[in-house]
Design a protein around this motif. Structure first.
Motif, PDB file in Angstrom:
ATOM      1  N   TYR A   1      24.461 -34.837  18.275  1.00  0.00           N
ATOM      2  CA  TYR A   1      25.898 -34.569  18.384  1.00  0.00           C
ATOM      3  C   TYR A   1      26.251 -34.417  19.850  1.00  0.00           C
ATOM      4  CZ  TYR A   1      30.365 -32.082  17.985  1.00  0.00           C
ATOM      5  OH  TYR A   1      31.665 -31.696  18.100  1.00  0.00           O
ATOM      6  N   TYR A   2      27.362 -35.048  20.246  1.00  0.00           N
ATOM      7  CA  TYR A   2      27.862 -34.913  21.613  1.00  0.00           C
ATOM      8  C   TYR A   2      29.359 -34.661  21.572  1.00  0.00           C
ATOM      9  CZ  TYR A   2      29.657 -36.114  26.204  1.00  0.00           C
ATOM     10  OH  TYR A   2      30.317 -36.067  27.399  1.00  0.00           O
TER      11      TYR A   2
ATOM     12  N   TRP B   1      25.290 -31.484  24.135  1.00  0.00           N
ATOM     13  CA  TRP B   1      24.376 -32.468  23.541  1.00  0.00           C
ATOM     14  C   TRP B   1      23.414 -31.675  22.654  1.00  0.00           C
ATOM     15  CZ3 TRP B   1      24.035 -37.323  22.454  1.00  0.00           C
ATOM     16  CH2 TRP B   1      24.598 -38.299  23.281  1.00  0.00           C
TER      17      TRP B   1
ATOM     18  N   PRO C   1      35.514 -36.446  23.792  1.00  0.00           N
ATOM     19  CA  PRO C   1      35.264 -37.267  22.600  1.00  0.00           C
ATOM     20  C   PRO C   1      34.155 -36.648  21.741  1.00  0.00           C
ATOM     21  CG  PRO C   1      34.075 -38.175  24.448  1.00  0.00           C
ATOM     22  CD  PRO C   1      34.849 -37.007  24.986  1.00  0.00           C
TER      23      PRO C   1
ATOM     24  N   ARG D   1      30.785 -37.782  19.493  1.00  0.00           N
ATOM     25  CA  ARG D   1      29.843 -38.861  19.191  1.00  0.00           C
ATOM     26  C   ARG D   1      28.803 -38.340  18.209  1.00  0.00           C
ATOM     27  NH1 ARG D   1      28.643 -40.607  25.443  1.00  0.00           N
ATOM     28  NH2 ARG D   1      30.819 -40.995  26.060  1.00  0.00           N
ATOM     29  N   LYS D   2      28.703 -39.025  17.111  1.00  0.00           N
ATOM     30  CA  LYS D   2      27.773 -38.635  16.045  1.00  0.00           C
ATOM     31  C   LYS D   2      26.570 -39.561  16.056  1.00  0.00           C
ATOM     32  CE  LYS D   2      27.533 -38.734  10.978  1.00  0.00           C
ATOM     33  NZ  LYS D   2      28.310 -39.030   9.745  1.00  0.00           N
TER      34      LYS D   2
ATOM     35  N   ALA E   1      24.489 -40.423  18.296  1.00  0.00           N
ATOM     36  CA  ALA E   1      24.278 -41.273  19.470  1.00  0.00           C
ATOM     37  C   ALA E   1      22.994 -40.827  20.169  1.00  0.00           C
ATOM     38  CB  ALA E   1      25.459 -41.171  20.426  1.00  0.00           C
TER      39      ALA E   1
END
Length: 584
Positions: free
Chosen positions: A333-334, A378, A541, A543-544, A546
């Motif tokens: 996760y980010y 992160w 944003p 990000r899943k 990633a």
């Protein structure tokens, strides 16, 4: 030996460390002697992020295959060899399962044998009643007569099959029955990886500082191998190696029995899921009682209440399940998170509240209007993270600039204003949040809570508020209302915290949270009540799954960094004699 293909892009060093011991030789696993406890197979030096992601997704696909099917049937034979230090003991067994979980119908027969002793337990649920029978042959001696008992448990409307089995102290023996089919809180527990298209997944989990009867602290490492059917995702084979390693030297009494090592192997056959209506023959769930069995009293078991919100509408329940499902299945996760603050007058008159707000002095001592907190996050499961916090608009004594790195073995927190570093060992699964706080990383704005713990607690009230647009993206709104009794200004106060969560309609993950804290202090006039505090967090944003940057979870200390190990006790930190506080 399995050959791991070299690829141009290798995973980061941190991923290599955290996923070590995941893969192995196929031939070595298949040749494992059932009557000996051999160490877990050797592992390669690195696992690609794509392989870790594939392994995690395959395991959840297996769970879905068992739980979402109208009906499931399988037979498994298993062998387990355990070394307790005083000798090795091998147990064999067979488990046959037919289940329609949604209808609360189950027919489970578990047969085990250790030496001359044979045991058979059956659990049959027909939707209204659970019947359990127990047969034990005894060791065959003169004073060991066979045991034949049964008990019945009426099923209430809210009873689930797992909860009913807990009440009668019946534990299935196979991985498929105990965890994938019936365990309500099952999740991927360690680092998983899959490097083939044949449905093979390796998972490694390490728990430290476990206390055993011999008073020794040990590391417990569990290496699991799942072989899934490529089409149905049901188990064909399951293996687990368990090994222990003392942390603080030999046990005080080496003769005490505890598990030094074990090896378990389960082979599945006739595994299938029902299609169409999926109904199984009613005769499978017949509760006809064998002759010669005596009724036993129900065991006295006190089960904790399920952590269910006190009040929830159906739309809220559906959305909460989507959020929980998305959160638990994340591998990485980010997000960049911006947190802002404001105070609002606690008044039932909106015009009066607005007037009082405008009359506030802009620089009063507790004014939060200029506060900003910027997070960079992160995270990679099970226990790796890189987090930063930077504040603006705060007084110098409140300002923060923190870096936290969790590499799977320990948490390191650096105060970038002073360069002081503190560390905490990661000793257990799901230990990251507590260790971050102990090392000095205080997420008092609460924006990471849902990543580290379930988002809803018992007695919360959850309300669905509909769908809207946020920055052009469709989001579903969910209110989580929590009421507590706290101390405010030295008096008892009723505090209501309402968190409005905007969940992405596509992935079910938060895009914004707005948390309002309202306190009503006993004995104060309305005009003297504390202001409402409103904390808004924007996630953008997002990000899943990633792939994290190389070395994202590796901490590099600046030169001449003062260090302070958060695990030291107070005496060590203060130093001895009259030397005062020890400085490093």
């Amino acid at each position: 030996m399995m050959v791991i293909r070299r690829r141009a892009s290798l995973v980061s060093a941190a991923v290599a460390i955290s996923t070590a011991l995941l893969l192995t030789l196929h031939d070595a696993a298949q040749a494992q002697a059932q009557k000996s406890v051999s160490p877990a197979p050797a592992a390669p030096k690195s696992v690609l992020f794509s392989e870790a992601l594939a392994g995690r997704r395959l395991l959840y696909a297996a769970r879905d295959a068992y739980r979402n099917a109208p009906a499931v049937r399988f037979t498994a034979t298993w062998t387990e060899t355990v070394d307790q230090g005083t000798g090795k003991e091998t147990t064999t067994g067979t488990e046959t399962v037919a289940a329609e979980p949604r209808a609360r119908r189950l027919a489970l027969t578990s047969e085990t044998a250790t030496g001359n002793e044979k045991r058979t337990r059956r659990a049959i649920a027909n939707g209204d009643t659970l019947l359990v029978t127990r047969f034990e042959s005894g060791s065959g001696g003169e004073n060991t007569a066979p045991t034949r008992e049964f008990l019945r448990l009426p099923l209430n409307s809210e009873d689930t099959l797992p909860r009913a089995l807990q009440q009668v102290q019946f534990t299935p023996r196979t991985q498929a029955a105990a965890l994938l089919l019936l365990e309500p809180d099952w999740s991927v527990r360690g680092a998983a990886a899959s490097t083939s298209t044949r449905g093979e997944v390796w998972e490694t989990e390490t728990a430290r500082s476990q206390q055993y009867a011999n008073n020794a602290l040990v590391n417990v490492t569990r290496t699991r191998r799942y072989l899934l059917d490529p089409k149905t995702r049901l188990l064909r084979r399951f293996e687990e190696w368990v090994s222990t390693e003392p942390l603080n030297g030999p046990a005080r009494n080496a003769r005490n029995a505890y598990v030094r090592a074990s090896y378990r192997r389960e082979e599945y056959r006739q595994a299938r899921v029902g299609g169409g209506g999926g109904a199984l023959p009613a005769s499978l769930f017949s509760q006809a009682l064998p002759a010669g069995y005596k009724e036993a009293a129900l065991p006295s078991v006190s089960l904790p209440s399920a952590p269910e919100p006190a009040e929830m509408d159906e739309n809220a329940r559906r959305l909460l399940q989507k959020w929980t499902r998305a959160q638990e299945r994340l591998l990485s996760y980010y997000a960049q998170i911006e947190v802002t603050f404001r105070r609002e007058q606690n008044s039932d008159n909106p015009e009066e509240a607005q007037q009082q707000q405008q009359q506030q002095r802009p620089n009063r001592r507790n004014d939060w209007s200029n506060w900003r907190i910027l997070y960079s996050v992160w995270m990679q499961k099970p226990n790796r993270a890189r987090l930063t916090i930077d504040t603006t608009g705060m007084a110098d004594r409140r300002a923060r600039s923190l870096l936290a790195v969790a590499d799977g073995a320990q948490v390191t927190v650096q105060d970038r204003r002073t360069n002081r570093v503190r560390t905490q060992a990661l000793t257990e699964r799901n230990d990251l949040g507590r260790r971050l706080q102990q090392a000095g990383f205080n997420d008092w704005a609460g924006v990471l809570d849902w990543l580290l713990a379930p988002p809803v607690q018992e007695k919360d009230r959850v309300v669905y508020r509909g769908r809207t647009l946020l920055d052009g993206e469709a989001v579903d709104l969910l209110d989580i209302v929590r009421t507590t009794i706290e101390q405010e200004r030295g008096k008892e106060a009723e505090v209501t915290t309402t968190t409005t969560v905007a969940l992405g309609a596509t992935d079910g993950l938060p895009r914004q949270t707005v948390r309002r804290r309202e306190a009503t202090v006993s004995g104060l006039f309305d005009r003297d009540q504390p202001d409402d505090m409103v904390i808004t967090a924007r996630y953008r944003p997002v990000r899943k799954d990633a792939e994290p940057p190389a070395n994202a979870f590796a901490f590099v200390a600046p030169a001449n960094t003062p260090s302070q190990d958060a695990n030291r006790n107070r005496r060590e930190r203060r130093g001895g004699g009259g030397g005062g506080r020890r400085r490093n």
